[in-house]
Design a protein around this motif. Sequence first.
Motif, PDB file in Angstrom:
ATOM      1  N   LEU A 187     -10.841 -13.292 -22.166  1.00 42.79           N
ATOM      2  CA  LEU A 187     -10.378 -13.523 -20.432  1.00 42.79           C
ATOM      3  C   LEU A 187     -10.089 -14.901 -20.333  1.00 42.79           C
ATOM      4  N   ILE A 188      -8.903 -14.938 -19.398  1.00 47.83           N
ATOM      5  CA  ILE A 188      -8.473 -16.369 -19.076  1.00 47.83           C
ATOM      6  C   ILE A 188      -8.373 -16.114 -17.510  1.00 47.83           C
ATOM      7  N   ILE A 189      -8.990 -16.907 -16.814  1.00 45.87           N
ATOM      8  CA  ILE A 189      -8.765 -17.212 -15.400  1.00 45.87           C
ATOM      9  C   ILE A 189      -7.977 -18.386 -15.141  1.00 45.87           C
ATOM     10  N   TRP A 190      -6.569 -18.143 -14.497  1.00 46.10           N
ATOM     11  CA  TRP A 190      -5.723 -19.212 -14.510  1.00 46.10           C
ATOM     12  C   TRP A 190      -5.420 -19.323 -13.020  1.00 46.10           C
ATOM     13  N   ASN A 191      -4.784 -20.362 -12.529  1.00 43.85           N
ATOM     14  CA  ASN A 191      -4.244 -20.844 -11.051  1.00 43.85           C
ATOM     15  C   ASN A 191      -2.996 -19.793 -10.622  1.00 43.85           C
ATOM     16  N   ASP A 192      -2.937 -19.842  -9.403  1.00 42.54           N
ATOM     17  CA  ASP A 192      -2.035 -18.765  -9.072  1.00 42.54           C
ATOM     18  C   ASP A 192      -0.651 -19.258  -9.378  1.00 42.54           C
ATOM     19  N   TYR A 212       5.328  -5.585 -38.216  1.00 37.47           N
ATOM     20  CA  TYR A 212       5.112  -4.150 -38.701  1.00 37.47           C
ATOM     21  C   TYR A 212       3.563  -4.109 -39.170  1.00 37.47           C
ATOM     22  N   ARG A 213       3.045  -5.130 -40.009  1.00 40.34           N
ATOM     23  CA  ARG A 213       1.486  -4.995 -40.271  1.00 40.34           C
ATOM     24  C   ARG A 213       0.749  -5.682 -39.242  1.00 40.34           C
ATOM     25  N   MET A 214       1.238  -6.629 -38.648  1.00 38.60           N
ATOM     26  CA  MET A 214       0.290  -7.253 -37.718  1.00 38.60           C
ATOM     27  C   MET A 214       0.224  -6.626 -36.271  1.00 38.60           C
ATOM     28  N   GLY A 215       1.304  -5.819 -35.939  1.00 37.74           N
ATOM     29  CA  GLY A 215       1.130  -5.248 -34.726  1.00 37.74           C
ATOM     30  C   GLY A 215       1.535  -6.051 -33.614  1.00 37.74           C
ATOM     31  N   SER A 216       1.233  -5.836 -32.464  1.00 39.47           N
ATOM     32  CA  SER A 216       1.342  -6.641 -31.292  1.00 39.47           C
ATOM     33  C   SER A 216       0.127  -7.054 -30.679  1.00 39.47           C
ATOM     34  N   ILE A 217       0.296  -8.204 -30.057  1.00 38.13           N
ATOM     35  CA  ILE A 217      -1.045  -8.641 -29.186  1.00 38.13           C
ATOM     36  C   ILE A 217      -0.818  -8.067 -27.669  1.00 38.13           C
ATOM     37  N   LYS A 218      -1.920  -7.342 -27.344  1.00 40.90           N
ATOM     38  CA  LYS A 218      -1.743  -6.641 -26.070  1.00 40.90           C
ATOM     39  C   LYS A 218      -2.502  -7.454 -25.109  1.00 40.90           C
ATOM     40  N   VAL A 219      -1.837  -7.779 -23.961  1.00 40.08           N
ATOM     41  CA  VAL A 219      -2.039  -8.609 -22.827  1.00 40.08           C
ATOM     42  C   VAL A 219      -1.914  -7.871 -21.640  1.00 40.08           C
ATOM     43  N   ALA A 220      -3.105  -8.367 -20.919  1.00 39.81           N
ATOM     44  CA  ALA A 220      -2.990  -7.658 -19.343  1.00 39.81           C
ATOM     45  C   ALA A 220      -2.842  -8.661 -18.307  1.00 39.81           C
ATOM     46  N   ILE A 221      -1.968  -8.538 -17.424  1.00 34.50           N
ATOM     47  CA  ILE A 221      -1.655  -9.815 -16.565  1.00 34.50           C
ATOM     48  C   ILE A 221      -2.032  -9.267 -15.136  1.00 34.50           C
ATOM     49  N   ILE A 222      -3.123  -9.855 -14.401  1.00 34.85           N
ATOM     50  CA  ILE A 222      -3.641  -9.321 -12.952  1.00 34.85           C
ATOM     51  C   ILE A 222      -3.054 -10.336 -12.093  1.00 34.85           C
ATOM     52  N   SER A 223      -2.291  -9.845 -11.322  1.00 39.87           N
ATOM     53  CA  SER A 223      -2.053 -10.880 -10.139  1.00 39.87           C
ATOM     54  C   SER A 223      -1.744 -10.104  -8.742  1.00 39.87           C
TER      55      SER A 223
END
Length: 511
Positions: free
Chosen positions: A467-472, A402-413
Amino acid sequence: MINILDKMSSRKIELVKILSSETRYFSVKELSEQLNISNKTLVRTVELLKEDMQSWTSNVEILDKNILGYCLCQLDGFSIKEIEVYYYKDSIIYQVIDELFHNKFVDIKTFANERYLSYTVVYTNIVEIRELISDFSLELELNKKIHIKGTEMQIRYFYFSFYWNILGGVEWPFRFYDKQNAFEYIEIIETFYSRELSVSETEFFLYWIGTIFNRVHLMKKSVDCSQFHLYKGAYNELEKMLRPKLLSKNFAADSVDEEVLFIYLILFGFQPRRTYGEQDQTQIRTELNKNIESIVASYWMREFYGNFSVNLTISEQITLYTNLVIQHFRLMVFRGGGDFFENQNLFIPECDPSMELLLKNAVKTIASELFQIDQIKNLNLDRKLIESYYKQELYDLLTSDYRMGSIKVAIISQFGEKINQHLKNIVISKTNVKIEFCSFTDADVDLIISNRSYSEIIQKKNSQAELIIWNDTPTELDKKKVTEVLKKISNQRQYSVFLEALNTTVEEAIN
């Protein structure tokens, strides 16, 4: 938790923990450095451990490659806890306490001769037991027949704490009480709590039942709860269920009332802490608000509002107050046990050092002010243990979803939604913080993960986003990086929320 092991047994357990931490070979040099011993001692320790393993039924063995080093081969069902239990039960302290509990201990000389030990070695270990039980307000009398001296309540609490924290449900230590007979009381406990117990909770209360019945059977000792008679009337339904059962088990009629009250004290004092944000169907007593644990909880709430500029929801206030009542109640009824329970039921993930310092000092500020109040000072509560509870309570309250909220993550593939869902599951598994998935163009995105370094991402992402660039197909290193970045974001969020909640005067005092 307490350590009753000799140096070699402790070293063997630590060695198993290191070997089981990764599925690879560890060099002799690497292991000896981690254990802070010589290469020669390491090799000898491995050989002794291998000998012990031959007598185990546990699904584990050490593979030895001269060049690569050592690797632990773990099959299904492997548990480090079982290995710990093996060495704990083999220790002198465990065996002495176990014989005292089962009324089998004759004298030091007999115990030593039966195990081909010297009198001096056994006596030295018994002296350590004396120090151990002193934390429970108990004494070990070293007369011709050694025995533990103190109230029956504290003696039971010590034996329960000892067995539960050493064995943890892996084995049933109560020789004179069949475990299956204890299950009939679990149904009563579930009725009292108005819910089904988890597996671990069931084992926890089975150990308490085993402790009670073993003491009554062997020592013919009834418990004296006279100082807690003010709670009578708070457990009428529990009494209706327990009284006929205890009478049918040949409990003395004049002791049943005290035994029922003792079980009530256990059930109320050791109930699980409430979780912030969850609906709780269990109602706290309202008729006992003038009891000391309720008064202390009210004082705590007053100090909290004096030190934190945060508005709690009604749900948060109820959860906080309930937890405080339960914790103070337990510490007032069951004395000691800090070395046993310091880390039990407490879970604070590794914090950023700045957050850790804020949390620690805020707790000390509240505790110092509380312990200046005569009503609280005179209770003689375990300061170290109670501060650990306060620390957990503040952490859970101020870092709730409730106090922390959520971590917003975008995944691009470029591989479509089906693959994306798999990647999302990987991200979720790397943190206990709530995750919300979004577009990388969102203004408040916290983390962008992509399998390509697209120029559009660099151009359009907000400056705050990681920003994280990871493998397929994400590798273990990719996953580790995700874990590290999520932890970094979470720590920053926690620190910000906590700092914002502190009053300016308190913040200045802490700094």
